[in-house]
Design a protein around this motif. Sequence first.
Motif, PDB file in Angstrom:
ATOM      1  N   GLN A  34       1.244  -1.028   0.749  1.00 16.34           N
ATOM      2  CA  GLN A  34      -0.103  -0.112  -0.088  1.00 16.34           C
ATOM      3  C   GLN A  34       0.557   1.313   0.127  1.00 16.34           C
ATOM      4  O   GLN A  34       0.844   1.948  -0.964  1.00 16.34           O
ATOM      5  CB  GLN A  34      -0.853   0.242   1.079  1.00 16.34           C
ATOM      6  N   ILE A 349      -8.183  -0.629   1.259  1.00 20.23           N
ATOM      7  CA  ILE A 349      -6.617  -1.138   0.996  1.00 20.23           C
ATOM      8  C   ILE A 349      -6.981  -1.785  -0.599  1.00 20.23           C
ATOM      9  O   ILE A 349      -8.246  -1.856  -0.761  1.00 20.23           O
ATOM     10  CB  ILE A 349      -6.607  -3.076   1.933  1.00 20.23           C
ATOM     11  N   PRO A 351      -7.491  -3.260  -3.947  1.00 16.28           N
ATOM     12  CA  PRO A 351      -8.087  -4.318  -4.518  1.00 16.28           C
ATOM     13  C   PRO A 351      -7.423  -5.979  -4.614  1.00 16.28           C
ATOM     14  O   PRO A 351      -7.699  -6.338  -4.002  1.00 16.28           O
ATOM     15  CB  PRO A 351      -9.442  -3.925  -5.542  1.00 16.28           C
ATOM     16  N   TRP A 352      -5.745  -4.795  -5.226  1.00 15.41           N
ATOM     17  CA  TRP A 352      -5.826  -6.514  -5.500  1.00 15.41           C
ATOM     18  C   TRP A 352      -4.981  -6.998  -4.668  1.00 15.41           C
ATOM     19  O   TRP A 352      -3.749  -7.902  -4.430  1.00 15.41           O
ATOM     20  CB  TRP A 352      -4.296  -6.203  -6.802  1.00 15.41           C
ATOM     21  N   LYS A 354      -5.578  -7.367  -1.645  1.00 12.53           N
ATOM     22  CA  LYS A 354      -7.004  -8.227  -0.961  1.00 12.53           C
ATOM     23  C   LYS A 354      -6.690 -10.150  -0.846  1.00 12.53           C
ATOM     24  O   LYS A 354      -6.777 -10.948   0.162  1.00 12.53           O
ATOM     25  CB  LYS A 354      -8.688  -7.605  -1.265  1.00 12.53           C
ATOM     26  N   LYS A 355      -6.086  -9.930  -2.330  1.00 13.31           N
ATOM     27  CA  LYS A 355      -5.843 -11.089  -2.712  1.00 13.31           C
ATOM     28  C   LYS A 355      -5.167 -11.988  -1.930  1.00 13.31           C
ATOM     29  O   LYS A 355      -4.977 -12.893  -2.161  1.00 13.31           O
ATOM     30  CB  LYS A 355      -6.388 -11.569  -4.318  1.00 13.31           C
ATOM     31  N   ARG A 357      -2.213 -14.024   0.361  1.00 10.34           N
ATOM     32  CA  ARG A 357      -2.658 -14.738   1.568  1.00 10.34           C
ATOM     33  C   ARG A 357      -1.186 -14.021   2.255  1.00 10.34           C
ATOM     34  O   ARG A 357      -0.066 -14.273   1.571  1.00 10.34           O
ATOM     35  CB  ARG A 357      -2.545 -16.207   1.396  1.00 10.34           C
TER      36      ARG A 357
END
Length: 389
Positions: A34, A349, A351-352, A354-355, A357
């Motif tokens: 971020q 956050i 969007p990419w 959030k995916k 892990r």
Amino acid sequence: MSGSPTSGLRAVKLRAPSALFDRPAPPRGVLTSQQGFLRALGGLCVVLLAVLPFIDASRYTMSIATSALIYVMLCMGLNVVVGYAGLLDLGYIAFFAVGAYVSGILTTVVGLPMWAALPATIVCCIVAGIIIGAPTLRLRSDYLAIVTLGFGEIIRITANNLQITGGPSGIHGIPTWSFGGWSFADGLTIGGLEFPQRVLFYYFVAAIVVLVGVIGAGRLAKGKMGRAWKAVRDDEDAAEAMGINTYFAKISAYIIGAVWAGVAGQLMATHLSAISPNSFQFLYSALILMAVVLGGMGSTPGVIIGALFVSLAPELLRDFSEWRFLIFGVLLIVVMLFRPSGLWPATAILPWLKKQRPALPPTAGFATPVPVDEPGGEADARGEEGVSR
């Protein structure tokens, strides 16, 4: 006995246990973190600010861009008060008026250059923040909002009735920035390129807004003072119970917001070369607060987006004549309905991200546990051995 057990324990040096594994370094890429993305986006915005005069240097474009940047400066100051410290201030335009009038009086009546009036403007805004904030910040929520609204109107009415402020006519003929025998009105030629006054002042405002307003407020929010502000915003009683001086935290946020507004007021006075009490009505306080809430309270990129939206949308809708303010109001309602937390909230956050892990820590050096009830396990073997005996 030579000594008590406690004296022996005191002589032993305590040592923290060593880490079981090395913590991986945080990602710093543009698309993997971020912070990296926001830094790249901020650098791109600075490049766009620098390139804009070469694309369109008309008087109209430079004037609108300068006003938009001054709005960004104002909203960043109010974001410290409302977004970080959680203080609902409906009279924030009062500090904007203090900065404009102090610089106007010092340059037109006293005869000081604009750069020499800047320290005096900052000092007067600090004093105004203390005078207004000291008695009012002991209040909370709606009571604080009503009192700050009253102080904002007091400043405007006072400027409307004093002779030194020009009364209802205001102050006219405010000079631009000058250094020695050169001023922004003379323009500047670099490498065969001629930069008129409007472009030079645009560059000046851009530098102030980006360097002082955005970066300064962002750095303050990440420090110890910023954490105290956010603790007071979340729960003032809990923050006070944890040892935070809540009154000092609130008044420090109020003073910093006042300084930001005062500097923006001085820039606006120089930009327009004339000020009057009608320029500091309650409507402008509400508009600035709307920009902060619309963009996302406590979010630096969100507040910038909100300030640009509020300042540029009426100009972009100018072709619709008398319908533009109605369309502007409808757009605000639509945004509030579909984005109640703001266009870019502080907790947003990408969007990419959030995916993604989280990476698991390395397991080297760890023994693989064996379930107790698993046949053939260590506990089962001990049990069989006991039975056989």
